[in-house]
Scaffold this motif. Structure first.
Motif, PDB file in Angstrom:
ATOM      1  N   THR A 251     -75.756 -65.024 -38.961  1.00  0.00           N
ATOM      2  CA  THR A 251     -76.166 -63.852 -38.187  1.00  0.00           C
ATOM      3  C   THR A 251     -76.514 -64.247 -36.750  1.00  0.00           C
ATOM      4  O   THR A 251     -76.130 -63.564 -35.793  1.00  0.00           O
ATOM      5  CB  THR A 251     -77.387 -63.174 -38.843  1.00  0.00           C
ATOM      6  OG1 THR A 251     -77.057 -62.802 -40.186  1.00  0.00           O
ATOM      7  CG2 THR A 251     -77.805 -61.935 -38.052  1.00  0.00           C
ATOM      8  N   GLY A 252     -77.228 -65.366 -36.614  1.00  0.00           N
ATOM      9  CA  GLY A 252     -77.574 -65.847 -35.278  1.00  0.00           C
ATOM     10  C   GLY A 252     -76.348 -66.161 -34.447  1.00  0.00           C
ATOM     11  O   GLY A 252     -76.287 -65.834 -33.254  1.00  0.00           O
ATOM     12  N   GLU A 253     -75.331 -66.778 -35.074  1.00  0.00           N
ATOM     13  CA  GLU A 253     -74.097 -67.106 -34.358  1.00  0.00           C
ATOM     14  C   GLU A 253     -73.358 -65.836 -33.941  1.00  0.00           C
ATOM     15  O   GLU A 253     -72.877 -65.728 -32.805  1.00  0.00           O
ATOM     16  CB  GLU A 253     -73.202 -67.976 -35.247  1.00  0.00           C
ATOM     17  CG  GLU A 253     -71.884 -68.398 -34.605  1.00  0.00           C
ATOM     18  CD  GLU A 253     -72.033 -69.511 -33.590  1.00  0.00           C
ATOM     19  OE1 GLU A 253     -71.062 -70.236 -33.348  1.00  0.00           O
ATOM     20  OE2 GLU A 253     -73.141 -69.648 -33.020  1.00  0.00           O
ATOM     21  N   LEU A 254     -73.266 -64.876 -34.835  1.00  0.00           N
ATOM     22  CA  LEU A 254     -72.569 -63.622 -34.520  1.00  0.00           C
ATOM     23  C   LEU A 254     -73.276 -62.861 -33.397  1.00  0.00           C
ATOM     24  O   LEU A 254     -72.626 -62.313 -32.500  1.00  0.00           O
ATOM     25  CB  LEU A 254     -72.469 -62.749 -35.770  1.00  0.00           C
ATOM     26  CG  LEU A 254     -71.526 -63.256 -36.863  1.00  0.00           C
ATOM     27  CD1 LEU A 254     -71.689 -62.420 -38.138  1.00  0.00           C
ATOM     28  CD2 LEU A 254     -70.067 -63.204 -36.390  1.00  0.00           C
ATOM     29  N   LEU A 255     -74.601 -62.844 -33.438  1.00  0.00           N
ATOM     30  CA  LEU A 255     -75.355 -62.169 -32.387  1.00  0.00           C
ATOM     31  C   LEU A 255     -75.158 -62.860 -31.045  1.00  0.00           C
ATOM     32  O   LEU A 255     -75.037 -62.201 -30.002  1.00  0.00           O
ATOM     33  CB  LEU A 255     -76.842 -62.124 -32.751  1.00  0.00           C
ATOM     34  CG  LEU A 255     -77.230 -61.169 -33.890  1.00  0.00           C
ATOM     35  CD1 LEU A 255     -78.709 -61.322 -34.226  1.00  0.00           C
ATOM     36  CD2 LEU A 255     -76.914 -59.724 -33.504  1.00  0.00           C
ATOM     37  N   TYR A 256     -75.130 -64.213 -31.072  1.00  0.00           N
ATOM     38  CA  TYR A 256     -74.923 -64.934 -29.820  1.00  0.00           C
ATOM     39  C   TYR A 256     -73.529 -64.652 -29.259  1.00  0.00           C
ATOM     40  O   TYR A 256     -73.380 -64.430 -28.045  1.00  0.00           O
ATOM     41  CB  TYR A 256     -75.093 -66.443 -30.007  1.00  0.00           C
ATOM     42  CG  TYR A 256     -74.703 -67.183 -28.745  1.00  0.00           C
ATOM     43  CD1 TYR A 256     -75.563 -67.199 -27.657  1.00  0.00           C
ATOM     44  CD2 TYR A 256     -73.450 -67.790 -28.615  1.00  0.00           C
ATOM     45  CE1 TYR A 256     -75.199 -67.824 -26.466  1.00  0.00           C
ATOM     46  CE2 TYR A 256     -73.080 -68.398 -27.436  1.00  0.00           C
ATOM     47  CZ  TYR A 256     -73.954 -68.415 -26.365  1.00  0.00           C
ATOM     48  OH  TYR A 256     -73.577 -69.009 -25.189  1.00  0.00           O
ATOM     49  N   LEU A 257     -72.507 -64.676 -30.102  1.00  0.00           N
ATOM     50  CA  LEU A 257     -71.151 -64.411 -29.625  1.00  0.00           C
ATOM     51  C   LEU A 257     -71.056 -63.031 -28.981  1.00  0.00           C
ATOM     52  O   LEU A 257     -70.414 -62.859 -27.940  1.00  0.00           O
ATOM     53  CB  LEU A 257     -70.158 -64.516 -30.788  1.00  0.00           C
ATOM     54  CG  LEU A 257     -69.970 -65.914 -31.399  1.00  0.00           C
ATOM     55  CD1 LEU A 257     -69.016 -65.851 -32.582  1.00  0.00           C
ATOM     56  CD2 LEU A 257     -69.455 -66.895 -30.358  1.00  0.00           C
ATOM     57  N   ARG A 258     -71.721 -62.069 -29.585  1.00  0.00           N
ATOM     58  CA  ARG A 258     -71.694 -60.710 -29.033  1.00  0.00           C
ATOM     59  C   ARG A 258     -72.422 -60.665 -27.687  1.00  0.00           C
ATOM     60  O   ARG A 258     -71.934 -60.062 -26.721  1.00  0.00           O
ATOM     61  CB  ARG A 258     -72.344 -59.738 -30.017  1.00  0.00           C
ATOM     62  CG  ARG A 258     -72.283 -58.287 -29.572  1.00  0.00           C
ATOM     63  CD  ARG A 258     -72.733 -57.358 -30.679  1.00  0.00           C
ATOM     64  NE  ARG A 258     -72.620 -55.968 -30.265  1.00  0.00           N
ATOM     65  CZ  ARG A 258     -72.880 -54.936 -31.049  1.00  0.00           C
ATOM     66  NH1 ARG A 258     -73.241 -55.140 -32.314  1.00  0.00           N
ATOM     67  NH2 ARG A 258     -72.765 -53.707 -30.589  1.00  0.00           N
ATOM     68  N   ALA A 259     -73.591 -61.316 -27.625  1.00  0.00           N
ATOM     69  CA  ALA A 259     -74.359 -61.325 -26.380  1.00  0.00           C
ATOM     70  C   ALA A 259     -73.616 -62.084 -25.285  1.00  0.00           C
ATOM     71  O   ALA A 259     -73.619 -61.676 -24.120  1.00  0.00           O
ATOM     72  CB  ALA A 259     -75.738 -61.953 -26.623  1.00  0.00           C
ATOM     73  N   ALA A 260     -72.980 -63.212 -25.663  1.00  0.00           N
ATOM     74  CA  ALA A 260     -72.253 -64.017 -24.681  1.00  0.00           C
ATOM     75  C   ALA A 260     -71.106 -63.228 -24.071  1.00  0.00           C
ATOM     76  O   ALA A 260     -70.850 -63.314 -22.859  1.00  0.00           O
ATOM     77  CB  ALA A 260     -71.744 -65.297 -25.347  1.00  0.00           C
ATOM     78  N   ARG A 261     -70.392 -62.481 -24.886  1.00  0.00           N
ATOM     79  CA  ARG A 261     -69.297 -61.651 -24.354  1.00  0.00           C
ATOM     80  C   ARG A 261     -69.854 -60.586 -23.406  1.00  0.00           C
ATOM     81  O   ARG A 261     -69.266 -60.294 -22.367  1.00  0.00           O
ATOM     82  CB  ARG A 261     -68.527 -61.002 -25.498  1.00  0.00           C
ATOM     83  CG  ARG A 261     -67.711 -61.965 -26.349  1.00  0.00           C
ATOM     84  CD  ARG A 261     -66.734 -61.213 -27.243  1.00  0.00           C
ATOM     85  NE  ARG A 261     -66.057 -62.114 -28.160  1.00  0.00           N
ATOM     86  CZ  ARG A 261     -66.433 -62.332 -29.417  1.00  0.00           C
ATOM     87  NH1 ARG A 261     -67.506 -61.702 -29.902  1.00  0.00           N
ATOM     88  NH2 ARG A 261     -65.772 -63.163 -30.189  1.00  0.00           N
ATOM     89  N   HIS A 262     -70.992 -60.023 -23.774  1.00  0.00           N
ATOM     90  CA  HIS A 262     -71.591 -58.967 -22.953  1.00  0.00           C
ATOM     91  C   HIS A 262     -72.010 -59.499 -21.584  1.00  0.00           C
ATOM     92  O   HIS A 262     -71.812 -58.840 -20.550  1.00  0.00           O
ATOM     93  CB  HIS A 262     -72.805 -58.374 -23.668  1.00  0.00           C
ATOM     94  CG  HIS A 262     -73.532 -57.335 -22.872  1.00  0.00           C
ATOM     95  ND1 HIS A 262     -73.046 -56.048 -22.692  1.00  0.00           N
ATOM     96  CD2 HIS A 262     -74.715 -57.394 -22.178  1.00  0.00           C
ATOM     97  CE1 HIS A 262     -73.888 -55.360 -21.935  1.00  0.00           C
ATOM     98  NE2 HIS A 262     -74.903 -56.153 -21.612  1.00  0.00           N
ATOM     99  N   PHE A 263     -72.582 -60.712 -21.568  1.00  0.00           N
ATOM    100  CA  PHE A 263     -73.081 -61.290 -20.317  1.00  0.00           C
ATOM    101  C   PHE A 263     -72.067 -62.211 -19.635  1.00  0.00           C
ATOM    102  O   PHE A 263     -72.377 -62.840 -18.627  1.00  0.00           O
ATOM    103  CB  PHE A 263     -74.377 -62.053 -20.573  1.00  0.00           C
ATOM    104  CG  PHE A 263     -75.545 -61.175 -20.934  1.00  0.00           C
ATOM    105  CD1 PHE A 263     -76.166 -60.397 -19.972  1.00  0.00           C
ATOM    106  CD2 PHE A 263     -75.991 -61.115 -22.247  1.00  0.00           C
ATOM    107  CE1 PHE A 263     -77.236 -59.584 -20.306  1.00  0.00           C
ATOM    108  CE2 PHE A 263     -77.070 -60.310 -22.593  1.00  0.00           C
ATOM    109  CZ  PHE A 263     -77.691 -59.533 -21.613  1.00  0.00           C
ATOM    110  N   GLY A 264     -70.856 -62.293 -20.190  1.00  0.00           N
ATOM    111  CA  GLY A 264     -69.805 -63.082 -19.550  1.00  0.00           C
ATOM    112  C   GLY A 264     -69.990 -64.576 -19.641  1.00  0.00           C
ATOM    113  O   GLY A 264     -69.581 -65.314 -18.732  1.00  0.00           O
TER     114      GLY A 264
END
Length: 332
Positions: free
Chosen positions: A15-28
């Motif tokens: 879950t932590g990895e998936l949340l990070y991937l989503r946040a990373a895409r959002h913030f570029g």
């Protein structure tokens, strides 16, 4: 820990990895190709290896914060490396943070040693962190090699003492990271935060295993990365290059870039060679010191010779290709 707790931790890490991937895409937070990159895609998330720090944090909490200095050092290099992934940090500050972190690790794991040995171990430790960092950027390289390293030391540690909770948590994090990285089109790279963190974790568990086995031979568990890094640095110094600048002169980079070998094949080759070395190390752990020394020197010479021969063949192939292109231009 029981099975349910392990499953919950895996779910937490995923879950932590998936949340990070989503946040990373959002913030570029993506891996912009540079002089050392082996890809051109500008959508691959950078820093996916943050899950390694998360796994270490979980294991430290379950251990009642027993390896405190280790975790403080890990958190320091992870934080500085993550900032480097996001906005860039001058290499001097990164190196300084790594020396402080490795000093904390030495304090955690070793007794008082002569000053010369302390300096040598600090330099070698920082070198190991950067070797792991250099190898990131090729699909599967960090994932496969780290799985072999952590898995081998986990097995070895269990032969001597009760293995730390750090092993199953880190191994699970590596499998999760592998799912997103070890594929033809990577979804994420470890980034500096991931590659330096897993290097720091490997250094910690390696020192603990060397202490448990009472032999320095397990240092060869990092021999393949070590030979590639040291000889590549030597080659760049010979060429008069700045060794802190990005490049494509590591052997694995040249194989992928010049010979167009698949990333995963090269990563699997590196991991397989290291696995063979690890097997020989286990076989020789009960040998005499002189016999272990002979084996260590022999393995390093074989690896160095293999590096030299492969590099020479790549250079010849590159020259031949250039001559063929020049002839084609002249004929046209």
């Amino acid at each position: 820990m029981n099975l349910i707790e392990y499953v919950l931790i895996v779910v937490f890490l995923l879950t932590g990895e998936l949340l990070y991937l989503r946040a990373a895409r959002h913030f570029g937070i993506v891996d912009i190709p540079n002089e050392r990159s082996l890809h051109t895609d500008q959508t691959i998330v950078r820093g996916g290896g943050i899950v390694f720090w998360l796994a270490a944090a979980v294991s430290v909490v379950y251990s009642d914060f027993e390896p405190t200095c280790f975790f403080v050092g890990l958190s320091l290099v992870a934080l500085v490396s993550f900032l480097d992934d996001i906005r860039g940090v001058a290499w001097q500050y990164r190196i300084y943070a790594q020396f402080v972190a490795v000093s904390l690790l030495m304090y955690q794991t070793t007794n008082l040693l002569p000053t010369l040995w302390v300096i040598l171990l600090l330099v070698v430790g920082v070198g190991i962190l950067n070797a792991f960092n250099f190898m990131d950027g090729s699909n599967g390289m960090t994932a496969f090699y780290s799985l072999i390293t952590i898995g081998t030391i986990w097995y070895g540690q269990s032969l001597y003492t009760t293995a730390s909770l750090l092993f199953p948590q880190t191994f699970a994090a590596l499998l999760i990271f592998s799912w997103f990285n070890a594929r033809q089109q990577a979804i994420c790279f470890a980034g500096d935060v991931g590659s330096v963190s897993i290097g720091f974790i490997c250094l910690y568990v390696l020192i603990e295993f060397i202490k448990a086995s009472e032999s320095c031979l397990p240092a060869l568990f990092l021999a393949v990365y070590g030979i590639d890094s040291v000889l590549t640095i030597g080659y760049r110094l010979y060429l008069g290059q700045n060794i802190v600048q990005a490049h494509r002169l590591h052997l694995f980079q040249r194989i992928v870039y010049e010979q167009q070998w698949p990333h995963l094949l090269v990563a699997a080759l590196y991991a397989s060679i290291q696995l063979v070395v690890n097997g020989l190390v286990f076989y020789a752990l009960d040998w005499s010191l002189s016999a272990q020394s002979v084996l260590a020197v022999g393995l390093l010479l074989v690896l160095a010779s293999g590096y030299g021969l492969a590099s020479q063949r790549l250079t010849k192939a590159q020259k031949k290709s250039r001559l063929s292109k020049a002839d084609s231009v002249m004929l046209s």
